[in-house]
Design a protein around this motif. Structure first.
Motif, PDB file in Angstrom:
ATOM      1  N   GLY A 189       0.808  -1.220   0.000  1.00 23.40           N
ATOM      2  CA  GLY A 189       0.000   0.000   0.000  1.00 23.40           C
ATOM      3  C   GLY A 189       0.840   1.267   0.000  1.00 23.40           C
ATOM      4  O   GLY A 189       0.437   2.293   0.562  1.00 23.40           O
ATOM      5  N   ILE A 190       2.000   1.209  -0.635  1.00 28.07           N
ATOM      6  CA  ILE A 190       2.889   2.365  -0.689  1.00 28.07           C
ATOM      7  C   ILE A 190       2.338   3.380  -1.685  1.00 28.07           C
ATOM      8  O   ILE A 190       1.967   3.033  -2.804  1.00 28.07           O
ATOM      9  N   LYS A 191       2.270   4.632  -1.261  1.00 33.00           N
ATOM     10  CA  LYS A 191       1.740   5.645  -2.171  1.00 33.00           C
ATOM     11  C   LYS A 191       2.258   7.031  -1.803  1.00 33.00           C
ATOM     12  O   LYS A 191       2.584   7.311  -0.649  1.00 33.00           O
ATOM     13  N   ILE A 192       2.296   7.874  -2.793  1.00 36.10           N
ATOM     14  CA  ILE A 192       2.659   9.281  -2.600  1.00 36.10           C
ATOM     15  C   ILE A 192       1.446  10.008  -2.035  1.00 36.10           C
ATOM     16  O   ILE A 192       0.327   9.851  -2.538  1.00 36.10           O
ATOM     17  N   ILE A 193       1.664  10.779  -0.970  1.00 32.25           N
ATOM     18  CA  ILE A 193       0.539  11.515  -0.386  1.00 32.25           C
ATOM     19  C   ILE A 193       0.683  13.022  -0.515  1.00 32.25           C
ATOM     20  O   ILE A 193      -0.244  13.764  -0.215  1.00 32.25           O
ATOM     21  N   GLY A 194       1.849  13.486  -0.983  1.00 34.78           N
ATOM     22  CA  GLY A 194       1.996  14.930  -1.149  1.00 34.78           C
ATOM     23  C   GLY A 194       3.363  15.316  -1.681  1.00 34.78           C
ATOM     24  O   GLY A 194       4.345  14.590  -1.513  1.00 34.78           O
ATOM     25  N   LYS A 195       3.411  16.475  -2.300  1.00 29.15           N
ATOM     26  CA  LYS A 195       4.648  17.003  -2.878  1.00 29.15           C
ATOM     27  C   LYS A 195       5.172  18.144  -2.016  1.00 29.15           C
ATOM     28  O   LYS A 195       4.410  18.996  -1.556  1.00 29.15           O
ATOM     29  N   LEU A 196       6.488  18.156  -1.811  1.00 25.31           N
ATOM     30  CA  LEU A 196       7.127  19.247  -1.073  1.00 25.31           C
ATOM     31  C   LEU A 196       7.017  20.546  -1.863  1.00 25.31           C
ATOM     32  O   LEU A 196       7.413  20.613  -3.029  1.00 25.31           O
ATOM     33  N   ILE A 197       6.482  21.584  -1.220  1.00 23.97           N
ATOM     34  CA  ILE A 197       6.393  22.906  -1.840  1.00 23.97           C
ATOM     35  C   ILE A 197       7.510  23.807  -1.320  1.00 23.97           C
ATOM     36  O   ILE A 197       8.218  24.445  -2.083  1.00 23.97           O
ATOM     37  N   HIS A 198       7.660  23.856  -0.005  1.00 26.32           N
ATOM     38  CA  HIS A 198       8.798  24.583   0.566  1.00 26.32           C
ATOM     39  C   HIS A 198       9.082  24.062   1.956  1.00 26.32           C
ATOM     40  O   HIS A 198       8.312  23.302   2.525  1.00 26.32           O
ATOM     41  N   ASN A 199      10.220  24.472   2.463  1.00 25.50           N
ATOM     42  CA  ASN A 199      10.653  24.080   3.792  1.00 25.50           C
ATOM     43  C   ASN A 199      10.786  25.332   4.654  1.00 25.50           C
ATOM     44  O   ASN A 199      11.472  26.276   4.278  1.00 25.50           O
TER      45      ASN A 199
END
Length: 203
Positions: A189-199
């Motif tokens: 059940g591995i999946k991407i849940i979000g993209k890094l926008i900034h730190n």
């Protein structure tokens, strides 16, 4: 200086009374807080630091930023938990605080996670920092994303796709990449849940 206005604004947002705040700081009466808010006195810097920690906002912003104008009108994005950039850590979706973003961002599409670990240090994502994530289930090859692993653990890595494999690449030579086949991705059940926008760097 906007300290007194900011104190009132933050109390309203956090639904904290003057009496509750006085007790938190060790004062016997709310009148001390009242004096700060009407501008007849100002607390010493160590107390302002405690207030900043309580409201989870940088001390310099507490003093110098007009929160009502520049921040509170923006959207409050929840900090949902922590992501361990080393070995992965279960991220409980309990709101632990708020960070503020420009009003043209949608609250429903974004969230923050606090960083634990040093596997992304080569791109200056360090322990204690707060990463701003846009909810999405896919990213382009080489982009940094939050990935859900098995057992509800999450990790922040640079994502690469090679044939039927997904490679989670750390930005620290002390860590090895995590490689998953198509079958493992489906099984676990591995999946991407979000993209890094900034730190948001925390010092």
């Amino acid at each position: 200086m906007y300290f007194r206005e900011n104190l009132r604004t933050l109390r309203r947002i956090y639904k904290t009374s003057q009496d509750e705040l006085a007790k938190f700081l060790g004062y016997k009466s709310f009148t001390t807080i009242q004096k700060w808010e009407d501008g007849t006195s100002i607390p010493p810097m160590p107390i302002i630091q405690k207030l900043s920690n309580f409201f989870q906002i940088p001390m310099e912003d507490m003093i110098n930023l007009n929160l009502a104008r520049d921040v509170i009108d923006a959207k409050a994005v929840p900090v949902l938990g922590t992501v361990k950039t080393g070995l992965g850590l279960f991220a409980e979706e309990n709101i632990t605080g708020y960070e503020y973003v420009a009003s043209n961002d949608s609250l429903d599409e974004y969230f923050y996670l606090n960083i634990i670990g040093d596997s992304m240090k080569n791109v200056r994502i360090m322990e204690g920092d707060c990463v701003y994530i846009r909810r999405q289930d896919s990213v382009e090859n080489g982009e940094i994303a939050v990935v859900l692993l098995e057992n509800n653990e999450v990790t922040l890595k640079r994502v690469f796709f090679k044939k039927d494999q997904m490679i989670l690449q750390p930005e620290n030579d002390a860590y090895k990449p995590m490689v998953f086949t198509k079958e493992e991705i489906e099984e676990k059940g591995i999946k991407i849940i979000g993209k890094l926008i900034h730190n948001k760097i925390k010092y």
